[in-house]
Motif scaffolding. Structure first.
Motif, PDB file in Angstrom:
ATOM      1  N   LEU A 193       0.836  -1.197   0.000  1.00 27.21           N
ATOM      2  CA  LEU A 193       0.000   0.000   0.000  1.00 27.21           C
ATOM      3  C   LEU A 193       0.875   1.253   0.000  1.00 27.21           C
ATOM      4  O   LEU A 193       2.063   1.184   0.334  1.00 27.21           O
ATOM      5  CB  LEU A 193      -0.888  -0.003   1.236  1.00 27.21           C
ATOM      6  N   PRO A 194       0.293   2.398  -0.361  1.00 27.12           N
ATOM      7  CA  PRO A 194       1.053   3.652  -0.234  1.00 27.12           C
ATOM      8  C   PRO A 194       1.540   3.839   1.199  1.00 27.12           C
ATOM      9  O   PRO A 194       0.875   3.433   2.158  1.00 27.12           O
ATOM     10  CB  PRO A 194       0.013   4.718  -0.614  1.00 27.12           C
ATOM     11  N   LEU A 198      -1.445   3.547   8.557  1.00 31.75           N
ATOM     12  CA  LEU A 198      -2.351   2.423   8.290  1.00 31.75           C
ATOM     13  C   LEU A 198      -2.800   1.799   9.605  1.00 31.75           C
ATOM     14  O   LEU A 198      -1.968   1.463  10.453  1.00 31.75           O
ATOM     15  CB  LEU A 198      -1.636   1.374   7.435  1.00 31.75           C
ATOM     16  N   LEU A 199      -4.106   1.647   9.758  1.00 32.04           N
ATOM     17  CA  LEU A 199      -4.694   0.960  10.910  1.00 32.04           C
ATOM     18  C   LEU A 199      -5.543  -0.194  10.397  1.00 32.04           C
ATOM     19  O   LEU A 199      -6.458   0.014   9.601  1.00 32.04           O
ATOM     20  CB  LEU A 199      -5.567   1.921  11.729  1.00 32.04           C
ATOM     21  N   VAL A 200      -5.216  -1.408  10.844  1.00 29.49           N
ATOM     22  CA  VAL A 200      -5.992  -2.596  10.483  1.00 29.49           C
ATOM     23  C   VAL A 200      -6.599  -3.147  11.762  1.00 29.49           C
ATOM     24  O   VAL A 200      -5.884  -3.393  12.743  1.00 29.49           O
ATOM     25  CB  VAL A 200      -5.118  -3.670   9.807  1.00 29.49           C
ATOM     26  N   GLN A 212      -6.339 -14.595  11.482  1.00 21.91           N
ATOM     27  CA  GLN A 212      -4.893 -14.830  11.489  1.00 21.91           C
ATOM     28  C   GLN A 212      -4.277 -14.500  10.131  1.00 21.91           C
ATOM     29  O   GLN A 212      -3.166 -13.961  10.055  1.00 21.91           O
ATOM     30  CB  GLN A 212      -4.590 -16.276  11.887  1.00 21.91           C
ATOM     31  N   ALA A 213      -4.978 -14.830   9.058  1.00 23.26           N
ATOM     32  CA  ALA A 213      -4.487 -14.493   7.717  1.00 23.26           C
ATOM     33  C   ALA A 213      -4.437 -12.981   7.538  1.00 23.26           C
ATOM     34  O   ALA A 213      -3.491 -12.443   6.942  1.00 23.26           O
ATOM     35  CB  ALA A 213      -5.378 -15.130   6.659  1.00 23.26           C
ATOM     36  N   THR A 214      -5.454 -12.280   8.058  1.00 26.19           N
ATOM     37  CA  THR A 214      -5.462 -10.822   7.987  1.00 26.19           C
ATOM     38  C   THR A 214      -4.299 -10.238   8.772  1.00 26.19           C
ATOM     39  O   THR A 214      -3.620  -9.313   8.305  1.00 26.19           O
ATOM     40  CB  THR A 214      -6.793 -10.264   8.533  1.00 26.19           C
ATOM     41  N   LYS A 215      -4.065 -10.781   9.947  1.00 30.37           N
ATOM     42  CA  LYS A 215      -2.970 -10.287  10.790  1.00 30.37           C
ATOM     43  C   LYS A 215      -1.628 -10.482  10.094  1.00 30.37           C
ATOM     44  O   LYS A 215      -0.773  -9.581  10.089  1.00 30.37           O
ATOM     45  CB  LYS A 215      -2.986 -11.025  12.127  1.00 30.37           C
ATOM     46  N   LYS A 216      -1.432 -11.648   9.491  1.00 27.74           N
ATOM     47  CA  LYS A 216      -0.182 -11.918   8.784  1.00 27.74           C
ATOM     48  C   LYS A 216       0.007 -10.926   7.645  1.00 27.74           C
ATOM     49  O   LYS A 216       1.100 -10.363   7.468  1.00 27.74           O
ATOM     50  CB  LYS A 216      -0.193 -13.353   8.234  1.00 27.74           C
ATOM     51  N   TRP A 217      -1.050 -10.702   6.866  1.00 26.53           N
ATOM     52  CA  TRP A 217      -0.972  -9.753   5.764  1.00 26.53           C
ATOM     53  C   TRP A 217      -0.675  -8.349   6.276  1.00 26.53           C
ATOM     54  O   TRP A 217       0.158  -7.633   5.709  1.00 26.53           O
ATOM     55  CB  TRP A 217      -2.282  -9.752   4.979  1.00 26.53           C
ATOM     56  N   ALA A 218      -1.349  -7.958   7.354  1.00 26.45           N
ATOM     57  CA  ALA A 218      -1.171  -6.606   7.896  1.00 26.45           C
ATOM     58  C   ALA A 218       0.281  -6.356   8.281  1.00 26.45           C
ATOM     59  O   ALA A 218       0.836  -5.292   7.987  1.00 26.45           O
ATOM     60  CB  ALA A 218      -2.091  -6.401   9.093  1.00 26.45           C
ATOM     61  N   TYR A 219       0.900  -7.342   8.923  1.00 25.50           N
ATOM     62  CA  TYR A 219       2.283  -7.144   9.359  1.00 25.50           C
ATOM     63  C   TYR A 219       3.264  -7.160   8.195  1.00 25.50           C
ATOM     64  O   TYR A 219       4.404  -6.705   8.345  1.00 25.50           O
ATOM     65  CB  TYR A 219       2.663  -8.178  10.419  1.00 25.50           C
ATOM     66  N   GLN A 221       2.758  -5.274   5.804  1.00 16.29           N
ATOM     67  CA  GLN A 221       2.688  -3.880   5.371  1.00 16.29           C
ATOM     68  C   GLN A 221       3.460  -2.955   6.304  1.00 16.29           C
ATOM     69  O   GLN A 221       3.311  -1.741   6.250  1.00 16.29           O
ATOM     70  CB  GLN A 221       1.217  -3.426   5.316  1.00 16.29           C
ATOM     71  N   THR A 222       4.298  -3.512   7.170  1.00 16.84           N
ATOM     72  CA  THR A 222       4.937  -2.714   8.225  1.00 16.84           C
ATOM     73  C   THR A 222       6.048  -1.810   7.728  1.00 16.84           C
ATOM     74  O   THR A 222       6.721  -1.168   8.528  1.00 16.84           O
ATOM     75  CB  THR A 222       5.491  -3.624   9.342  1.00 16.84           C
ATOM     76  N   ALA A 223       6.270  -1.752   6.430  1.00 18.27           N
ATOM     77  CA  ALA A 223       7.199  -0.753   5.898  1.00 18.27           C
ATOM     78  C   ALA A 223       6.613   0.651   6.040  1.00 18.27           C
ATOM     79  O   ALA A 223       7.309   1.645   5.849  1.00 18.27           O
ATOM     80  CB  ALA A 223       7.511  -1.044   4.437  1.00 18.27           C
TER      81      ALA A 223
END
Length: 268
Positions: A193-194, A198-200, A212-219, A221-223
């Motif tokens: 993402l840009p 970001l808040l998930v 759990q899949a959402t959490k994995k994806w969210a992390y 994006q931690t750049a």
């Protein structure tokens, strides 16, 4: 689409994208909360939803139509010349994520609640098999066994939502295949993402999406220069409908205000 303007000096503009099977009227409480907190709000109904859904028996909308509608929402919101924040829920979060990455829009922050990236409760028992078949199966209908009780434990909200029934929760194989395609793109490790705040957020007891899949994806994006992940204890899929929705809203506004402070705005 519609615009709700705050009576205060506006701090920012919020675009809200609802999920599949929903409509903007479900979000009257959230719209008014944002408006009362000093934000303009822009929202409408996804193609095939709201008034268009009244006589529909199933959803077979083209996802390109969803993307075009979302871009229009963003365009209208940016006309305010205020910082833009995107709030997407469920399928709306998925669509917002895809469009924001492709279009590289100038937004100040993104809030995604329970994004439809991986589903635990899928439409139809044979959906995974059918979605890989030929075009012949495209119009096959898949019943998504969702009820209002999958969204929230809040009985007051459930009573309000019953005004907008019946719940049209059947989709075509083509629709389901299009959803699979966009989620494959979003879940790809190269997808980013840009780099904006970001808040998930997810609910601990979400029966619709794989938390759990959402959490994995969210992390992954931690750049991002600012990133938060919040899992709400005891909550189900629709966080802004839940018993804890006041807390969820305050958490969202704190995130937005912090992002505005980082941009140099004075927030009291």
């Amino acid at each position: 689409m519609w615009k709700w303007e705050t009576e205060q000096q506006p701090k920012a503009v919020i675009v809200i994208l609802h999920s599949v099977y929903e409509q903007h009227r479900w979000y009257a409480w959230l719209i008014e909360k944002f408006r009362s907190a000093g934000f303009h709000v822009v929202m409408g109904d996804l193609p095939g939803h709201g008034e268009q859904e009244k006589f529909a028996r199933y959803h077979d909308e083209d996802f390109e139509g969803y993307y075009k509608y979302t871009k229009l929402l963003f365009k209208v919101a940016l006309e305010y010349n205020l910082p833009l924040f995107v709030v997407g829920h469920g399928l709306g979060a998925t669509i917002a994520t895809y469009v924001l990455q492709k279009k590289k829009l100038d937004c100040a922050g993104i809030i995604l609640t329970s994004p439809w990236l991986t589903l635990k409760l899928t439409p139809g028992k044979l959906s995974n098999a059918l979605s890989s078949f030929s075009v012949i199966t495209s119009n096959v209908k898949l019943k998504h066994e969702l009820t209002l009780q999958h969204f929230t434990r809040n009985t007051d909200v459930l009573m309000e939502l019953k005004e907008y029934l019946p719940l049209t929760n059947t989709v075509t194989v083509k629709w389901y295949r299009d959803w699979q395609q966009v989620t494959r793109i979003i879940r790809d490790s190269e997808f980013k993402l840009p780099n904006v705040p970001l808040l998930v957020m997810t609910g601990e007891n979400d029966k619709i999406t794989d938390v759990q899949a959402t959490k994995k994806w969210a992390y992954e994006q931690t750049a991002h220069s600012e990133f938060q992940f919040k899992q709400w204890k005891g909550c189900m899929h629709s966080l802004y409908f839940e018993l804890e929705r006041e807390e969820v809203f305050r958490y969202s506004v704190d995130f937005i205000n912090n992002a505005l402070r980082d941009l140099g705005y004075i927030i009291e």
